[in-house]
Design a protein around this motif. Structure first.
Motif, mmCIF file in Angstrom:
data_model
loop_
_atom_site.group_PDB
_atom_site.id
_atom_site.type_symbol
_atom_site.label_atom_id
_atom_site.label_comp_id
_atom_site.label_asym_id
_atom_site.label_seq_id
_atom_site.Cartn_x
_atom_site.Cartn_y
_atom_site.Cartn_z
ATOM 1 N N LEU A 183 0.881 -1.184 -0.073
ATOM 2 C CA LEU A 183 -0.103 -0.116 0.020
ATOM 3 C C LEU A 183 0.922 1.156 -0.052
ATOM 4 O O LEU A 183 2.049 1.128 0.545
ATOM 5 C CB LEU A 183 -0.936 -0.048 1.355
ATOM 6 N N LYS A 184 0.237 2.321 -0.552
ATOM 7 C CA LYS A 184 0.961 3.713 -0.405
ATOM 8 C C LYS A 184 1.245 3.989 1.220
ATOM 9 O O LYS A 184 0.516 3.414 1.905
ATOM 10 C CB LYS A 184 0.030 4.750 -1.041
ATOM 11 N N GLY A 185 2.377 4.890 1.321
ATOM 12 C CA GLY A 185 2.527 5.389 2.667
ATOM 13 C C GLY A 185 1.330 6.063 3.391
ATOM 14 O O GLY A 185 1.352 5.653 4.428
ATOM 15 N N LYS A 190 -3.324 0.973 -3.365
ATOM 16 C CA LYS A 190 -2.294 0.154 -3.526
ATOM 17 C C LYS A 190 -1.095 1.084 -4.064
ATOM 18 O O LYS A 190 -1.227 1.988 -4.875
ATOM 19 C CB LYS A 190 -2.550 -1.225 -4.699
ATOM 20 N N SER A 191 -0.006 0.548 -3.762
ATOM 21 C CA SER A 191 1.200 1.648 -4.343
ATOM 22 C C SER A 191 1.659 1.074 -5.692
ATOM 23 O O SER A 191 1.401 -0.227 -5.889
ATOM 24 C CB SER A 191 2.503 1.516 -3.227
ATOM 25 N N MET A 192 2.514 1.852 -6.447
ATOM 26 C CA MET A 192 2.835 1.239 -7.617
ATOM 27 C C MET A 192 3.900 0.185 -7.417
ATOM 28 O O MET A 192 4.111 -0.769 -8.298
ATOM 29 C CB MET A 192 3.798 2.422 -8.159
ATOM 30 N N ALA A 193 4.447 0.198 -6.306
ATOM 31 C CA ALA A 193 5.417 -1.105 -5.786
ATOM 32 C C ALA A 193 4.847 -2.163 -5.752
ATOM 33 O O ALA A 193 5.403 -3.296 -5.947
ATOM 34 C CB ALA A 193 5.967 -0.579 -4.604
ATOM 35 N N LYS A 195 3.003 -3.711 -7.877
ATOM 36 C CA LYS A 195 3.315 -4.378 -9.416
ATOM 37 C C LYS A 195 4.623 -5.204 -9.333
ATOM 38 O O LYS A 195 4.928 -5.997 -10.045
ATOM 39 C CB LYS A 195 3.101 -3.255 -10.561
ATOM 40 N N TYR A 196 5.555 -4.713 -8.794
ATOM 41 C CA TYR A 196 6.900 -5.037 -8.841
ATOM 42 C C TYR A 196 7.301 -5.833 -7.507
ATOM 43 O O TYR A 196 8.356 -6.722 -7.874
ATOM 44 C CB TYR A 196 7.892 -4.019 -8.805
ATOM 45 N N TYR A 197 6.748 -6.085 -6.603
ATOM 46 C CA TYR A 197 7.243 -6.886 -5.255
ATOM 47 C C TYR A 197 6.394 -8.214 -5.930
ATOM 48 O O TYR A 197 5.267 -8.114 -6.423
ATOM 49 C CB TYR A 197 6.390 -6.421 -3.938
ATOM 50 N N TYR A 281 15.074 7.726 -17.087
ATOM 51 C CA TYR A 281 14.463 8.845 -18.350
ATOM 52 C C TYR A 281 13.417 9.496 -17.664
ATOM 53 O O TYR A 281 12.976 10.259 -18.399
ATOM 54 C CB TYR A 281 14.216 7.826 -19.281
ATOM 55 N N MET A 282 12.919 9.317 -16.478
ATOM 56 C CA MET A 282 11.693 10.388 -16.058
ATOM 57 C C MET A 282 12.457 11.201 -14.781
ATOM 58 O O MET A 282 11.778 12.075 -14.213
ATOM 59 C CB MET A 282 10.655 9.714 -15.312
ATOM 60 N N LYS A 283 13.983 10.979 -14.638
ATOM 61 C CA LYS A 283 14.603 11.768 -13.593
ATOM 62 C C LYS A 283 13.977 11.543 -12.226
ATOM 63 O O LYS A 283 13.844 12.436 -11.384
ATOM 64 C CB LYS A 283 14.672 13.297 -14.067
ATOM 65 N N ILE A 284 13.546 10.535 -12.001
ATOM 66 C CA ILE A 284 13.103 10.119 -10.677
ATOM 67 C C ILE A 284 14.133 9.659 -9.942
ATOM 68 O O ILE A 284 14.663 8.514 -10.357
ATOM 69 C CB ILE A 284 11.830 9.063 -10.605
ATOM 70 N N SER A 285 14.347 10.135 -8.761
ATOM 71 C CA SER A 285 15.484 9.272 -7.871
ATOM 72 C C SER A 285 14.968 9.809 -6.460
ATOM 73 O O SER A 285 15.151 10.705 -5.981
ATOM 74 C CB SER A 285 16.828 9.997 -8.142
ATOM 75 N N THR A 287 13.020 8.414 -2.721
ATOM 76 C CA THR A 287 12.471 7.465 -1.557
ATOM 77 C C THR A 287 10.955 7.741 -1.464
ATOM 78 O O THR A 287 10.585 8.928 -1.081
ATOM 79 C CB THR A 287 13.313 7.735 -0.265
ATOM 80 N N PHE A 288 10.182 6.678 -1.470
ATOM 81 C CA PHE A 288 8.832 6.590 -0.957
ATOM 82 C C PHE A 288 8.677 5.769 -0.121
ATOM 83 O O PHE A 288 8.920 4.631 0.260
ATOM 84 C CB PHE A 288 8.213 6.166 -2.352
ATOM 85 N N PRO A 289 7.516 6.271 0.919
ATOM 86 C CA PRO A 289 6.918 5.509 1.819
ATOM 87 C C PRO A 289 6.078 4.531 1.333
ATOM 88 O O PRO A 289 5.227 4.917 0.476
ATOM 89 C CB PRO A 289 6.246 6.471 2.699
#
Ligand code: HEM
Length: 326
Positions: A183-185, A190-193, A195-197, A281-285, A287-289
Motif C-alpha cells: 500500500l501507499k505510505g 495500492k502503491s505502484m510498488a 506491481k513489482y513486489y 529517463y523520468m529523472k525520478i530518484s 525515496t517513497f514510503p
C-alpha cells in the motif's frame, strides 16, 4: 555499453555510432573510473552531463569523421543505466558551420558482463576536480591496475555464467509463505510498488524469531537498471545495504531483503517501509514510503510443509529425527 533513446528506451540511440561499445573501468575502493572511447565525432561534443557530472572529451585526433578521443568520468557504485545530456556543435550549417544542439540519451552499462583484466592492487587514477568537471588522466599502462571491461551487445544482456553455481542448501529451518499487498505510505490504496513486489513473502523460523523475506522483480525491458529499487527502511529499521541481494534472470532484475519479527502477530499490523526508486529517463530518484499488508492465512500446502520441516529436529550429533517417522 550501449546508448538508448531517452524518450523511448526500447530504441537504440543514434549516439551509439560514436562510441566504442567496450568501456574501460578502473575500480578502486568502490569508485568506478570509467573511460569511454569515441571512435568519431569527438570534436562535435562540447560537453556531456553523465548522471550529475559534467565532462568534456579529450581529443586524440580531429580527423576523420569529426575525430576520435575519449570521455572519462567517475561514479561511486554506479547504476546500470545513467542518463546523459550532450551539449553538441554539429557541422550542419551553411559551409559546414557549427550549430549548437542539445541531445539526450541513456547509457546502459552491462556490469554483469564485465571481464576482469587485471587483479593487481588498484591504483587511484589521477582525478582533478575542475569547476565541477572531473578530469581523469587516461590510465597509463602502469596505473591501469584493475581494468574490468564492460561490453554490451545490441540485444538485452543475456545471463552470463559469471557466478559460480551454488547448490541451494536444504532448508534446515521451517519455511512458510504469506501473501501481502503493498500500500501507499499515506493512503490505503495500492502503491505502484505492488506491481513489482512478488507479493509472497518467504518466512523462516530462525532461533526464536521469524525472518520475513521480500522480493522485488521487474522486467529488464523497462531499462531501469539492476539497482532501480533499493530498500531504505523496513518495520521502522534501516535496511543494511549488505543484507540486500540484487540478482537477475534472463528477463528480470530481482532484489531481495528481509526483516525479523518476534511472532506472526506482528504481521497482523501494517508493516511500514520505504524504498528508493530510480527511473533514469523520468529523472525520478526518490525515496517513497510504502506499507505491507500481510494476509493472515497460511497457504494450506506450504503450511503443511512447514509443519513437517518443523518437526524435523536436529540432534546434537547432527542426526535429523523426523517426528512423523517416529
Ligand atoms: C517503468 C518504470 C517506472 C516509471 C516510469 C515510474 C514512474 C513513476 C512516477 C511518475 C511516479 C510519481 C512520482 C511523483 O509523484 O513524483 C512514481 C511513483 C512511485 N513509484 Fe514508480 N515508476 C517506475 C517503476 C517503479 C518501480 C520498479 C517501483 C518499485 C518497486 C516504483 C515505485 C514507486 C512508488 C512506491 C511510488 C510512490 C507512489 C506510490 O506508492 O504509488 N516505481 N513512479
Amino acid at each position: 555499453m550501449k546508448l538508448w533513446q531517452k524518450a523511448d528506451p526500447t530504441q537504440s540511440s543514434v549516439a551509439n555510432q560514436f562510441f566504442d561499445p567496450t568501456a574501460s573501468v578502473n575500480v578502486s575502493q568502490g569508485n568506478y573510473f570509467i573511460t569511454l572511447k569515441l571512435v568519431k565525432g569527438v570534436t562535435f561534443i562540447n560537453s556531456m552531463t553523465i548522471g550529475d557530472q559534467t565532462v568534456s572529451p579529450t581529443v586524440y585526433s580531429k580527423e576523420p569523421d569529426g575525430g576520435s578521443g575519449m570521455i572519462a568520468f567517475t561514479q561511486a557504485n554506479p547504476d546500470e543505466v545513467l542518463p546523459v545530456d550532450f551539449s553538441l556543435q554539429v557541422p550542419l550549417g551553411p559551409n559546414d558551420a557549427l550549430i549548437p544542439m542539445n541531445q539526450w540519451a541513456l547509457f546502459d552499462f552491462s556490469w554483469s558482463q564485465a571481464t576482469k583484466i587485471s587483479n593487481n592492487t588498484p591504483v587511484t587514477p589521477n582525478v582533478t576536480p575542475n569547476n565541477g568537471q572531473v578530469v581523469v588522466t587516461p590510465p597509463s599502462q602502469t596505473s591501469a591496475a584493475t581494468t574490468p571491461t564492460s561490453t554490451s551487445s545490441s540485444t538485452p544482456a543475456k545471463p552470463v555464467a559469471v557466478s559460480a553455481k551454488v547448490t541451494p542448501k536444504k532448508a534446515k529451518v521451517p519455511t512458510t509463505t504469506r501473501t501481502y499487498v503493498v500500500l501507499k505510505g499515506s493512503s490505503n490504496s495500492k502503491s505502484m510498488a505492488n506491481k513489482y513486489y512478488t507479493r509472497k513473502a518467504t518466512i523462516q523460523k530462525v532461533n526464536k524469531h521469524y525472518n520475513v523475506q521480500l522480493k522485488v522483480s521487474y522486467n529488464k525491458s523497462l531499462k531501469l537498471g539492476s539497482k532501480a529499487v533499493r530498500p531504505v527502511t523496513i518495520n521502522n529499521r534501516k535496511v543494511k545495504a549488505s543484507t540486500v541481494k540484487f540478482g537477475q534472470t534472463s528477463k528480470t532484475y530481482t532484489m531481495t531483503y528481509s526483516f525479523n519479527v518476534a511472532s506472526f502477530k506482528t504481521l497482523k499490523h501494517l508493516i511500514k517501509g520505504s524504498i528508493h526508486v530510480t527511473v533514469p529517463y523520468m529523472k525520478i530518484s526518490q525515496t517513497f514510503p510504502i506499507r505491507f499488508k500481510f494476509s493472515q492465512k497460511a497457504p494450506a500446502k506450504a503450511h503443511k510443509a512447514a509443519k513437517i520441516i518443523a518437526s524435523n529436529q536436529q540432534t546434537t550429533d547432527g542426526r535429523v529425527i523426523n517426528a512423523i517417522g517416529q
